[in-house]
Design a protein around this motif. Structure first.
Motif, PDB file in Angstrom:
ATOM      1  N   ALA A  42       0.901  -1.285   0.035  1.00  0.00           N
ATOM      2  CA  ALA A  42      -0.113   0.015  -0.013  1.00  0.00           C
ATOM      3  C   ALA A  42       0.970   1.020   0.151  1.00  0.00           C
ATOM      4  CB  ALA A  42      -0.994   0.007   1.162  1.00  0.00           C
ATOM      5  N   CYS A  43       2.144   1.369   0.850  1.00  0.00           N
ATOM      6  CA  CYS A  43       2.903   2.360   0.775  1.00  0.00           C
ATOM      7  C   CYS A  43       3.503   2.474  -0.472  1.00  0.00           C
ATOM      8  CB  CYS A  43       4.025   2.230   1.644  1.00  0.00           C
ATOM      9  SG  CYS A  43       3.424   2.206   3.338  1.00  0.00           S
ATOM     10  N   PHE A  44       3.848   1.700  -1.131  1.00  0.00           N
ATOM     11  CA  PHE A  44       4.461   1.754  -2.545  1.00  0.00           C
ATOM     12  C   PHE A  44       3.292   2.403  -3.627  1.00  0.00           C
ATOM     13  CE2 PHE A  44       8.121  -0.950  -1.643  1.00  0.00           C
ATOM     14  CZ  PHE A  44       9.117  -0.454  -2.342  1.00  0.00           C
ATOM     15  N   GLY A  45       2.047   1.876  -3.365  1.00  0.00           N
ATOM     16  CA  GLY A  45       1.047   2.248  -4.315  1.00  0.00           C
ATOM     17  C   GLY A  45       0.789   3.610  -3.840  1.00  0.00           C
ATOM     18  N   LEU A  46       0.779   4.255  -2.787  1.00  0.00           N
ATOM     19  CA  LEU A  46       0.360   5.684  -2.546  1.00  0.00           C
ATOM     20  C   LEU A  46       1.460   6.569  -2.888  1.00  0.00           C
ATOM     21  CD1 LEU A  46      -0.738   5.196   1.266  1.00  0.00           C
ATOM     22  CD2 LEU A  46      -2.107   5.694  -0.398  1.00  0.00           C
ATOM     23  N   PHE A  47       2.791   5.947  -3.048  1.00  0.00           N
ATOM     24  CA  PHE A  47       3.986   6.780  -3.603  1.00  0.00           C
ATOM     25  C   PHE A  47       3.930   6.685  -5.075  1.00  0.00           C
ATOM     26  CE2 PHE A  47       8.521   6.850  -4.683  1.00  0.00           C
ATOM     27  CZ  PHE A  47       8.608   8.301  -3.920  1.00  0.00           C
ATOM     28  N   HIS A  48       3.464   5.961  -5.701  1.00  0.00           N
ATOM     29  CA  HIS A  48       3.233   5.821  -7.133  1.00  0.00           C
ATOM     30  C   HIS A  48       2.004   6.588  -7.405  1.00  0.00           C
ATOM     31  CE1 HIS A  48       2.594   3.138 -10.807  1.00  0.00           C
ATOM     32  NE2 HIS A  48       2.703   4.309 -11.117  1.00  0.00           N
ATOM     33  N   GLY A  49       0.929   6.568  -6.577  1.00  0.00           N
ATOM     34  CA  GLY A  49      -0.281   7.447  -6.974  1.00  0.00           C
ATOM     35  C   GLY A  49       0.073   8.907  -6.647  1.00  0.00           C
ATOM     36  N   TRP A  50       0.918   9.188  -5.822  1.00  0.00           N
ATOM     37  CA  TRP A  50       1.029  10.610  -5.537  1.00  0.00           C
ATOM     38  C   TRP A  50       1.873  11.183  -6.569  1.00  0.00           C
ATOM     39  CZ3 TRP A  50       5.894  12.733  -4.164  1.00  0.00           C
ATOM     40  CH2 TRP A  50       5.820  14.036  -3.628  1.00  0.00           C
ATOM     41  N   ILE A  51       2.891  10.536  -7.009  1.00  0.00           N
ATOM     42  CA  ILE A  51       3.978  10.917  -8.014  1.00  0.00           C
ATOM     43  C   ILE A  51       3.149  11.122  -9.355  1.00  0.00           C
ATOM     44  CG2 ILE A  51       5.852  10.696  -9.651  1.00  0.00           C
ATOM     45  CD1 ILE A  51       7.107   9.133  -7.241  1.00  0.00           C
ATOM     46  N   CYS A  52       2.295  10.325  -9.648  1.00  0.00           N
ATOM     47  CA  CYS A  52       1.642  10.101 -10.975  1.00  0.00           C
ATOM     48  C   CYS A  52       0.563  11.204 -11.122  1.00  0.00           C
ATOM     49  CB  CYS A  52       1.144   8.923 -11.196  1.00  0.00           C
ATOM     50  SG  CYS A  52       2.115   7.532 -11.629  1.00  0.00           S
ATOM     51  N   LYS A  53       0.090  12.003  -9.936  1.00  0.00           N
ATOM     52  CA  LYS A  53      -0.968  13.204 -10.067  1.00  0.00           C
ATOM     53  C   LYS A  53      -0.311  14.351 -10.538  1.00  0.00           C
ATOM     54  CE  LYS A  53      -0.411  15.233  -5.685  1.00  0.00           C
ATOM     55  NZ  LYS A  53      -1.003  15.827  -4.426  1.00  0.00           N
ATOM     56  N   PHE A  54       0.872  14.540 -10.724  1.00  0.00           N
ATOM     57  CA  PHE A  54       1.431  15.891 -11.281  1.00  0.00           C
ATOM     58  C   PHE A  54       1.405  15.717 -12.684  1.00  0.00           C
ATOM     59  CE2 PHE A  54       3.683  15.141  -7.157  1.00  0.00           C
ATOM     60  CZ  PHE A  54       3.403  16.271  -6.342  1.00  0.00           C
ATOM     61  N   PRO A  55       1.370  16.851 -13.353  1.00  0.00           N
ATOM     62  CA  PRO A  55       1.082  17.069 -14.994  1.00  0.00           C
ATOM     63  C   PRO A  55       2.360  16.461 -15.628  1.00  0.00           C
ATOM     64  CG  PRO A  55       0.482  19.032 -13.508  1.00  0.00           C
ATOM     65  CD  PRO A  55       1.072  18.390 -12.607  1.00  0.00           C
TER      66      PRO A  55
END
Length: 308
Positions: A79-92
């Motif tokens: 879940a931590c890896f997923g949150l990190f991935h999702g957080w980075i991918c939200k940037f334009p």
């Protein structure tokens, strides 16, 4: 008198038992990736999540003596890896495929670094249910000794299939995956939904890794995954993002992985390494079959990168 030799009947039985054992990580990784992709994001980092989850589960099981605490720790790490991935991918202008590959390398590297002290110690195994006790054959008993995580994965596939069609959460995920503009018009934040979907998907993938280290093959080493995280992405496409299809395709991949050992058990040794390559050949054939430019990917989320 105990009967241990079933002759040629042992081949389909061994493939069945092997399919159940080998398919379990595929089930969890593919279901997790199906959730992520239905929200409109592809996560190629699941190979690293799988390996790191395997290491985390094994290390925690060694330190605590509880395999289930190992599974919980693995899911939390995923879940931590997923949150990190999702957080980075939200940037334009951030490419989720490139980020996934980077996190795959990061997860694998961290697992190899932190997992070195746990290569030798022995961890307790996850429990299994002996469905074959009715038989006197040791082959039948071995084939029908089914791990609890497989049963959980089967139930989860049915639940997700139902949830995508009949719940508000499933509707939200599908809307976000099909159109970000439509989701915003409904008052839904696509980035938040994709963040949560990526976290849940990665948590499930890490549970697949926990199965590898705590049951089959039941040890921790740096080559434990053999590319199963990446193959699961092809599996999801083949299953058309349907959780029940993911479960069936996982069994197919598991059967392909069990083909070599099953044939070897009855003395078939010609083409030994080719039989073991069956899952990789199947993955290649699936990717070729689903990559035709003249063929639409039925059921594909509208904003998924792979469809663009």
């Amino acid at each position: 008198m105990e009967q241990t030799d079933l002759g040629l009947w042992g081949v389909p039985l061994a493939i069945l038992g092997g399919a159940i054992r080998v398919s379990t990580p595929f089930i969890f990784v593919s279901l997790g990736e199906a959730i992520t992709e239905r929200s409109g994001r592809i996560n190629l980092g699941l190979e690293g999540v799988l390996v790191f989850g395997a290491m985390t589960a094994y290390a925690v099981a060694v330190l605590t003596g509880s395999p289930w605490l190992g599974v919980l720790a693995a899911s939390a790490s995923g879940a931590c890896f997923g949150l990190f991935h999702g957080w980075i991918c939200k940037f334009p202008k951030v490419n989720d495929i490139a980020i996934g590959i980077a996190l795959m390398l990061l997860g694998s590297g961290l697992a190899f670094f932190f997992g070195k002290p746990f290569i030798q110690p022995s961890a307790p195994d996850l429990p299994a249910i002996p469905f074959g006790l009715w038989s006197n054959s040791s082959q039948v008993q071995a084939a029908l000794n089914i791990n609890i995580l497989f049963l959980i994965g089967a139930a989860l596939a049915v639940f997700l299939w139902w949830a995508f069609k009949n719940t508000r959460a499933g509707l939200i995920v599908r809307v976000v995956g099909d159109s970000s503009d439509a989701a915003r018009a409904m008052g839904i934040n696509p980035n938040t939904v994709r963040l949560l979907a990526t976290a849940i998907g990665s948590a499930l993938a890490a549970i697949g890794g926990a199965y590898l280290s705590l049951y089959y093959p039941g040890s921790w080493n740096e080559g434990i995954s053999s590319g199963q995280g990446l193959m699961a992405v092809a599996l999801v496409i083949f299953a058309r993002w349907n959780p029940l299809g993911c479960f069936a395709a996982a069994l197919l991949f598991g059967g392909a992985g069990a083909l070599g050992p099953a044939l070897q058990s009855v003395g078939v040794t010609q083409g030994y390494y080719l039989f073991y390559a069956a899952p990789y050949i199947l993955t290649l054939l699936i990717m070729i079959a689903t990559s035709s430019p003249g063929r639409a990917l039925a059921g594909a989320p509208g904003v998924l990168s792979i469809t663009k």
